[in-house]
Design an enzyme around this catalytic site. Structure first.
Site, PDB file in Angstrom:
ATOM      1  N   LYS A 113       0.823  -1.222   0.000  1.00 37.73           N
ATOM      2  CA  LYS A 113       0.000   0.000   0.000  1.00 37.73           C
ATOM      3  C   LYS A 113       0.851   1.264   0.000  1.00 37.73           C
ATOM      4  CE  LYS A 113      -4.146  -2.152   1.696  1.00 37.73           C
ATOM      5  NZ  LYS A 113      -3.654  -3.555   1.811  1.00 37.73           N
TER       6      LYS A 113
HETATM    7  C1  LIG Z   1      -4.271  -4.647   1.099  1.00 33.67           C
HETATM    8  C2  LIG Z   1      -3.446  -5.895   0.921  1.00 33.67           C
HETATM    9  C3  LIG Z   1      -3.781  -6.872  -0.050  1.00 33.67           C
HETATM   10  C4  LIG Z   1      -5.018  -6.778  -0.910  1.00 33.67           C
HETATM   11  O1  LIG Z   1      -4.921  -5.783  -1.885  1.00 33.67           O
HETATM   12  P1  LIG Z   1      -6.223  -5.303  -2.677  1.00 33.67           P
HETATM   13  O2  LIG Z   1      -5.797  -4.141  -3.491  1.00 33.67           O
HETATM   14  O3  LIG Z   1      -7.225  -4.935  -1.607  1.00 33.67           O
HETATM   15  O4  LIG Z   1      -6.698  -6.444  -3.491  1.00 33.67           O
HETATM   16  C5  LIG Z   1      -2.934  -7.963  -0.192  1.00 33.67           C
HETATM   17  N1  LIG Z   1      -1.844  -8.118   0.587  1.00 33.67           N
HETATM   18  C6  LIG Z   1      -1.493  -7.210   1.530  1.00 33.67           C
HETATM   19  C7  LIG Z   1      -0.290  -7.451   2.364  1.00 33.67           C
HETATM   20  C8  LIG Z   1      -2.275  -6.065   1.732  1.00 33.67           C
HETATM   21  O5  LIG Z   1      -1.925  -5.169   2.682  1.00 33.67           O
END
Ligand SMILES: *Cc1c(COP(=O)(O)O)cnc(C)c1O
Length: 464
Positions: A112
């Site tokens: 993120k």
């Molecule tokens: C948020 C997250 C995901 C999922 O990503 P999306 O964009 O919601 O599909 C997968 N792995 C980790 C470690 C995350 O923090």
């Protein structure tokens, strides 16, 4: 470049407005009216360029002239300068045709950061130009809160308040949030559950007087600019492995469908990529959707990959918009039906085209542990449970063994040390910049599960 709402009843917006607006007034999500074109010639020119250069080039058309090129290039450079790897998102080769792309070298060790480090800077830039300030309020059960706080800390035009359920997030997760010393960062530990926190945030957004008074905003996963920033690493990864002369595959552990939708975006722009493989945990609504052409809500159950414990994947609406031939009214009707019945069947006429672009697999916790253990035995690599799901899905669902495939690694193994230790017997250490996390002073305010107390706190602490 204009952006239109998936429900067809909100005004079209330019980039700066779409950045700040989040959800459309009609409840829809914004998408580009037309995807910018990334022709093979343009992709070839990206060869040998740094991630920062590729990022500035790939994202430029999405800005529609609303941010000066030099300002944007400086923000991109600054955002990815916070990553602790020279390549920003390095590729690690696993075998002759399988790579991991490590998206977790940002400040909070999860993918993120790739989008949020840029979005925080874009927010600040646009707000300053408009002489506005915002108050961001969000709820977190762990990862999103720290990534949002790190992205917004010390930004003059932003105050950010993150609510977490007191005693219900891990020590690492809490400390990543509460040890940020910045004056515009406020952690609220609510005596309640994550759902209580989220309900309070929703209530704040529904209180229009409060909302207007503090200029309330959110940087959640439906924010268009997050999708835009995520398109870049699909392009960069494909170029590193031979695009545009070679087709590349990707596999993505998915929750809200934000990450994998960015891959779809890269494809719509012209990047030749193999069907996108989606990995789910036991909360497998996405895998069921792609395997059955129908979506049906069930309850959420906790898993070893908590960032994917999601009931309805909000970004899927952006793909559905294309499945409904970009007919916003038809999609709005289908979504309202879905809310009533908990069921949505994909339109038959268009399903054939979209279905070809995706593959999906769901893993139980046991299979996730087995995937982590298996990789460790074969290669000595430690990976986190989310990344393991993407990797296992890649191996289960890839159709053409001659097409190289990149599995996106979304979290550093040290973010989920218990699961990693259970699978491998090894407890991964935190990277150096977080090694003293347990010695840093914490700062948070404990509040009862009471909307008025939270409101009073925000009003008293925010800066004018
Ligand atoms: C948020 C997250 C995901 C999922 O990503 P999306 O964009 O919601 O599909 C997968 N792995 C980790 C470690 C995350 O923090």
């Amino acid at each position: 470049m204009r952006y239109i709402s998936t429900r067809g009843a909100a005004p079209a917006l330019e980039f700066d407005d779409v950045l700040l607006s989040g959800l459309g007034r009609d409840g829809g999500l914004y998408v580009p009216e037309a995807w910018p074109d990334l022709a093979p010639g343009a992709i070839a020119k990206l060869r040998g360029r740094s991630y920062v250069e590729i990022a500035a080039t790939v994202m430029q058309p999405f800005l529609g002239g609303k941010i000066a090129a030099a300002d944007f290039a400086a923000m991109v450079k600054d955002a990815y300068g916070t990553f602790r790897h020279q390549a920003v998102v390095p590729l690690k080769q696993i075998d002759h045709s399988l790579w991991l792309m490590e998206l977790f070298h940002g400040p909070t060790l999860a993918f993120k950061d790739v989008a949020l480090q840029l979005v925080g800077r874009l927010y600040d830039h646009v707000l300053k130009a408009r002489k506005q300030r915002v108050t961001i309020v969000g709820a977190t059960s762990g990862d999103t809160g720290s990534a949002a706080l790190e992205a917004c800390r010390d930004r003059d035009a932003i105050d950010i308040f993150i609510l977490h359920p007191k005693g219900r997030v891990s020590d690492v997760q809490r400390r990543q949030m509460t040890t940020i010393p910045s004056a515009n960062v406020f952690n609220i530990a609510v005596k309640g559950t994550f759902d209580d926190c989220q309900d309070m945030v929703k209530a704040l957004f529904n209180d229009h007087a409060f909302r207007d008074r503090v200029n309330l905003s959110a940087v959640n996963s439906i924010n268009w600019a997050r999708v835009m920033a995520q398109i870049v690493y699909y392009v960069a990864g494909a170029v590193a492995l031979g695009a545009p002369d070679r087709r590349i595959g990707f596999s993505v552990p998915s929750g809200n469908f934000g990450n994998v939708y960015a891959g779809y975006g890269a494809r719509q722009m012209g990047l030749d990529i193999a069907p996108l493989i989606i990995g789910s945990n036991r909360n497998d609504i996405l895998a069921r959707f792609f395997n059955n052409a129908a979506m049906e809500i069930t309850g959420v159950e906790p898993s070893l990959s908590p960032s994917m414990d999601i009931q309805v994947s909000s970004n899927l609406e952006r793909l559905l918009f294309d499945l409904y031939n970009r007919d916003g009214a038809a999609l709005a009707a289908a979504m309202s039906d879905f809310r009533k019945t908990g069921k949505l069947t994909a339109p038959r006429q268009t399903w054939g085209q979209v279905d070809k672009l995706f593959g999906a697999a769901a893993l139980t916790d046991e299979q996730t542990i087995a995937a982590m253990r298996d990789l460790y035995r074969r290669t000595g690599e430690l990976i986190d449970p989310h990344s393991a799901i993407g990797l296992a899905a890649a191996e289960a669902k890839r159709t053409d063994p001659e097409t190289p495939i990149i599995a996106l690694a979304t979290a550093h193994p040290a973010k989920f040390p218990d699961a990693v230790e259970r699978a491998t017997g090894q407890r991964p250490a935190l990277p150096e910049h977080l090694a003293d996390l347990y010695d840093r002073p914490e700062r948070m305010t404990v509040l009862p599960n009471d909307l008025n107390r939270v409101k009073e706190f925000v009003l008293a602490e925010r800066h004018d």
